[in-house]
Design an enzyme around this catalytic site. Structure first.
Site, PDB file in Angstrom:
ATOM      1  N   GLU A  53      32.066  35.834  37.669  1.00 53.56           N
ATOM      2  CA  GLU A  53      32.616  36.112  36.336  1.00 53.56           C
ATOM      3  C   GLU A  53      32.102  35.109  35.303  1.00 53.56           C
ATOM      4  O   GLU A  53      32.864  34.452  34.601  1.00 53.56           O
ATOM      5  CB  GLU A  53      34.145  36.138  36.387  1.00 53.56           C
ATOM      6  CG  GLU A  53      34.652  37.227  37.331  1.00 53.56           C
ATOM      7  CD  GLU A  53      36.165  37.411  37.339  1.00 53.56           C
ATOM      8  OE1 GLU A  53      36.891  36.429  37.099  1.00 53.56           O
ATOM      9  OE2 GLU A  53      36.611  38.548  37.583  1.00 53.56           O
ATOM     10  N   ASP A 108      40.385  43.138  43.951  1.00 58.32           N
ATOM     11  CA  ASP A 108      41.074  42.086  43.212  1.00 58.32           C
ATOM     12  C   ASP A 108      42.588  42.289  43.189  1.00 58.32           C
ATOM     13  O   ASP A 108      43.131  42.676  42.158  1.00 58.32           O
ATOM     14  CB  ASP A 108      40.529  42.037  41.776  1.00 58.32           C
ATOM     15  CG  ASP A 108      40.891  40.744  41.079  1.00 58.32           C
ATOM     16  OD1 ASP A 108      41.400  39.833  41.749  1.00 58.32           O
ATOM     17  OD2 ASP A 108      40.657  40.648  39.866  1.00 58.32           O
ATOM     18  N   GLU A 140      49.634  39.597  38.698  1.00 61.79           N
ATOM     19  CA  GLU A 140      48.689  40.114  37.715  1.00 61.79           C
ATOM     20  C   GLU A 140      48.651  41.642  37.689  1.00 61.79           C
ATOM     21  O   GLU A 140      48.738  42.253  36.632  1.00 61.79           O
ATOM     22  CB  GLU A 140      47.290  39.556  38.002  1.00 61.79           C
ATOM     23  CG  GLU A 140      46.226  40.090  37.057  1.00 61.79           C
ATOM     24  CD  GLU A 140      44.854  39.463  37.278  1.00 61.79           C
ATOM     25  OE1 GLU A 140      44.712  38.613  38.176  1.00 61.79           O
ATOM     26  OE2 GLU A 140      43.927  39.834  36.540  1.00 61.79           O
TER      27      GLU A 140
HETATM   28  O1  GCW Z   1      41.330  38.874  38.930  1.00 58.41           O
HETATM   29  C1  GCW Z   1      40.543  38.081  38.257  1.00 58.41           C
HETATM   30  C2  GCW Z   1      41.437  37.622  37.190  1.00 58.41           C
HETATM   31  C3  GCW Z   1      40.869  36.408  36.516  1.00 58.41           C
HETATM   32  C4  GCW Z   1      40.655  35.359  37.602  1.00 58.41           C
HETATM   33  C5  GCW Z   1      39.710  35.894  38.652  1.00 58.41           C
HETATM   34  C6  GCW Z   1      39.514  34.946  39.808  1.00 58.41           C
HETATM   35  C7  GCW Z   1      40.923  33.023  37.243  1.00 58.41           C
HETATM   36  O2  GCW Z   1      41.627  38.672  36.268  1.00 58.41           O
HETATM   37  O3  GCW Z   1      41.792  35.975  35.566  1.00 58.41           O
HETATM   38  O4  GCW Z   1      40.144  34.164  37.060  1.00 58.41           O
HETATM   39  O5  GCW Z   1      40.229  37.068  39.173  1.00 58.41           O
HETATM   40  O6  GCW Z   1      40.182  35.099  40.801  1.00 58.41           O
HETATM   41  O7  GCW Z   1      38.686  34.059  39.706  1.00 58.41           O
END
Ligand code: GCW
Length: 698
Positions: free
Chosen positions: A305, A384, A412
């Protein structure tokens, strides 16, 4: 206030009541920070249970007393530090526990109790365990009446199953928390560490009471300012926080920015094979240890990311991790390297790139190349933290690599602590999943605990759900997730029911109606949430960025690689070898075959693995479209019922908590209807198929 796992007597009369004789004195010989913590907890806890605090007697003042003179008392200590504790157990009994394991024995006369462990941490866990047992027992004896009174002396032997039981904070130094739903950070405000170390100490206490032994205190996305945590600018502050956790036996870790040599050190490169870069990490790490001698190590999110990583230099993740491992090794430190690596700049028209495949594709080929103080941290699923997704096929794929499983306690994708979602049943299901890596019986829990592949390091990590909120977790009942995570890390064999029961009793007391209703709410909550959100394992369908609330096509044409591919004919992601992305082949044969075939793929994951017409008939006998309608009507009705159930408890729980939960459950009930209508309407329009029951679809 309210607590997680910190027992509090509600002025109840208790049949064992009257304080057991041993509870008048605590005898101790050792001087150790964590033992001191244990003594304070024991003293306070027994005081709350029995109305009178015991007197702590250090052996210096008692050294001439004989065994008999000392009684009644509770003796506390380690094998090496207290021979009177050691001699209370046989060699075989002591050999049955190591490290953080412990033994508790109450003498039949009830004149004496002994708590022993190899380590001070073990003594602390024993104290929390004892206080919990006594509180739970209190409730049971109230129910059973005097008959049960004091009959059976306690004898408890406990050994934590997982070695690393870690919490990850996603807190930023500006005081915000990424994916935090419980207020601001308790660690930071306005670019500085908080001065209120008391709240941090309370947190350490709360975590230790559930068995947690490690924490990373900053976001895995390490921004500019947080990159300086490894430097003099902040190291003094980090050390103060480490001291609070140390007192509770919790080791502190930091998330580090992979590009630190450039961003902090002023070098031109962060190439892991560059000598200057390696030297920079060696020197910087030595400074960290000078400030914090028991520092745990670095947690790293790299090439993920948009975060920097070794790919920039055409190096792989073993090169990157091993460089840090070398810097940490002289101090006994660990590298915890995350496997959340995928292409976040995808094109939805490209059907061959499958985000679910990514972690395995990146890491499997590196098995055996990581240094012995590197641990890979693997999210429970390949996508995720969805309410339902397959388990990560990386579990069972890397025999020669240390690994920990990563869960997400912060909700989340499961209602953001505004909806009720007790996650322990999901974690249990994942842990009990059989990977077949070494034949039948190769469950994920045996990979997480290191036993299946005999790994040196292993365990659990999870993203915390707490903030400065008065109840810690926004939704007061979301505390059960933090509590449950700790308890499962200690012992994954505990049932979701037993953990819920414990948490409810420790939090609300033993009123049978309260216990029954609240545990019932917790245990049904995740199924309810799944019912009214994205169906059959397909996931997502949330609003982009903040991830709260329904938006069926929210991510459908975006770059993040999270698609459902719904059109007028059907829905789902074809991940088969036969006609799809081939993801199913990442599992061992038994699971690969089960998922590959429509006949054997379990209903709840059908859209995760297959693209099917709306008229496809599930094992349940329903078509996919009818399943969508039914679960969404049902889920919204169930959310309404949660609210009704809670309302029945008015007057039976603290009014502040009652009102807070009532307000949240109202919001959930409303919001579940929005989910129901958005999802049902979308699929009704796409498919043109009527609901068999002719209910109103907007
Ligand atoms: O799911 C995603 C989240 C991000 C997070 C990332 C991760 C901290 O939306 O907010 O970053 O995973 O786990 O690195």
């Amino acid at each position: 206030g309210y607590h997680v796992a910190l027992p509090e007597a509600k002025g109840a009369t208790r049949t064992r009541t009257a304080a057991p004789l041993w509870s008048r004195h605590i005898d101790v010989k050792e001087q150790h920070l964590v033992i001191d913590t244990a003594l304070t907890e024991l003293k306070q806890g027994l005081g709350k249970l029995y109305g009178e605090q015991p007197v702590i007697r250090h052996s210096q003042t008692q050294s001439t007393d004989s065994d008999e003179q000392r009684k009644p008392s509770i003796r506390v200590g380690t094998w090496a530090g207290n021979n009177q504790v050691t001699s209370a157990f046989t060699e075989a009994e002591r050999a049955a526990v190591q490290g953080e394991g412990f033994i508790i024995r109450e003498h039949e006369s009830l004149q004496e109790m002994v708590i022993g462990s190899e380590t001070p941490q073990g003594v602390l866990y024993a104290v929390f365990h004892l206080l919990r047992e006594l509180t739970l027992k209190q409730g049971k004896s109230e129910e059973a009446g005097p008959a049960l009174d004091g009959v059976k002396p306690l004898f408890i032997t406990e050994q934590p199953v997982n070695q690393l039981r870690m919490i990850n904070q996603w807190d930023n130094v500006d005081g915000s928390i990424e994916r935090g739903y419980a207020g601001r950070s308790i660690f930071y405000e306005n670019g500085e560490f908080t001065q209120d170390l008391g709240r941090i100490r309370d947190y350490a206490r709360l975590l230790a009471s559930t068995g947690i032994n490690a924490i990373s205190i900053n976001n895995v996305n390490v921004h500019k300012q947080e990159s300086l945590f490894l430097t003099e600018r902040y190291l003094g502050d980090v050390a103060k926080v480490a001291a609070e956790f140390r007192a509770y036996g919790i080791r502190l870790f930091l998330c580090a920015n992979y590009a630190s040599p450039i961003e902090v050190g002023g070098l031109q490169t962060a190439d892991p094979l560059d000598d200057q870069v390696r030297e920079w990490w060696n020197v910087q790490t030595a400074k960290v240890y000078a400030a914090i001698p028991d520092f745990g190590g670095y947690v790293i999110k790299a090439d993920s990311e948009n975060r920097p990583g070794p790919f920039t230099y055409n190096r792989d993740h073993a090169d990157g991790a091993n460089m840090l491992a070398e810097a940490l090794r002289p101090f006994g430190g660990l590298v915890i390297w995350r496997c959340f690596v995928y292409d976040c700049k995808q094109d939805w028209r490209d059907r061959t790139t499958d985000r679910a495949r990514a972690a395995y594709d990146h890491f499997k080929p590196l098995d055996g190349r990581f240094a012995d103080n590197v641990i890979l941290q693997i999210k429970n699923g390949p996508m995720d933290f969805q309410v339902r997704e397959a388990v990560s096929p990386l579990f069972g794929a890397m025999e020669n690599t240390n690994q920990v499983i990563e869960f997400q306690i912060t909700q989340e994708y499961t209602g953001q602590q505004r909806h009720l979602a007790y996650l322990v049943p999901q974690w249990k299901e994942i842990l009990d999943f059989d990977t077949y890596a070494k034949g039948k019986g190769s469950e994920i829990k045996r990979i997480a605990d290191g036993s299946l592949f005999q790994r040196q390091y292993s365990g659990f990590a999870a993203v915390s759900n707490i903030g400065a909120d008065a109840s810690w977790t926004g939704h007061p009942l979301a505390q059960a997730n933090l509590y449950g995570y700790g308890r499962l890390g200690w012992n994954p064999e505990l049932s979701a029911e037993a953990i819920a029961d414990e948490w409810v009793r420790l939090t609300f007391g033993h009123d049978e109606q309260v216990v029954e209703r609240v545990t019932g709410m917790l245990l049904s909550s995740l199924d309810i949430y799944e019912n009214y959100t994205a169906p059959l394992g397909v996931g997502w369908m949330v609003n982009p960025d903040h991830h709260y609330g329904p938006n069926v096509d929210g991510y459908e044409y975006s770059k993040w690689g999270t698609y459902h591919f719904a059109d007028c004919h059907g829905i789902g992601v074809d991940r088969t070898v036969k006609s799809g992305t081939g993801y199913t082949s990442q599992y061992h044969a038994e699971n690969a075959a089960r998922y590959e075939s429509l006949e054997t793929c379990p209903d709840e994951l059908i859209l995760f693995f297959h693209h099917v017409p709306y008229t496809h008939v599930l094992h349940s006998g329903k078509t996919v479209i009818q399943h969508i309608y039914d679960t969404h009507f049902e889920g919204a009705a169930q959310a309404e019922a949660l609210l009704e159930t809670w309302r029945e408890l008015e007057g039976k729980v603290d009014p502040v908590i009652f009102n807070k939960v009532a307000t949240l459950q109202e919001e959930q009930a409303d919001h579940a209807k929005e989910w129901r209508d958005m999802i049902n309407t979308y699929f009704y329009r796409k498919s043109g198929i009527q609901d068999e029951q002719a209910r109103k679809i907007y």
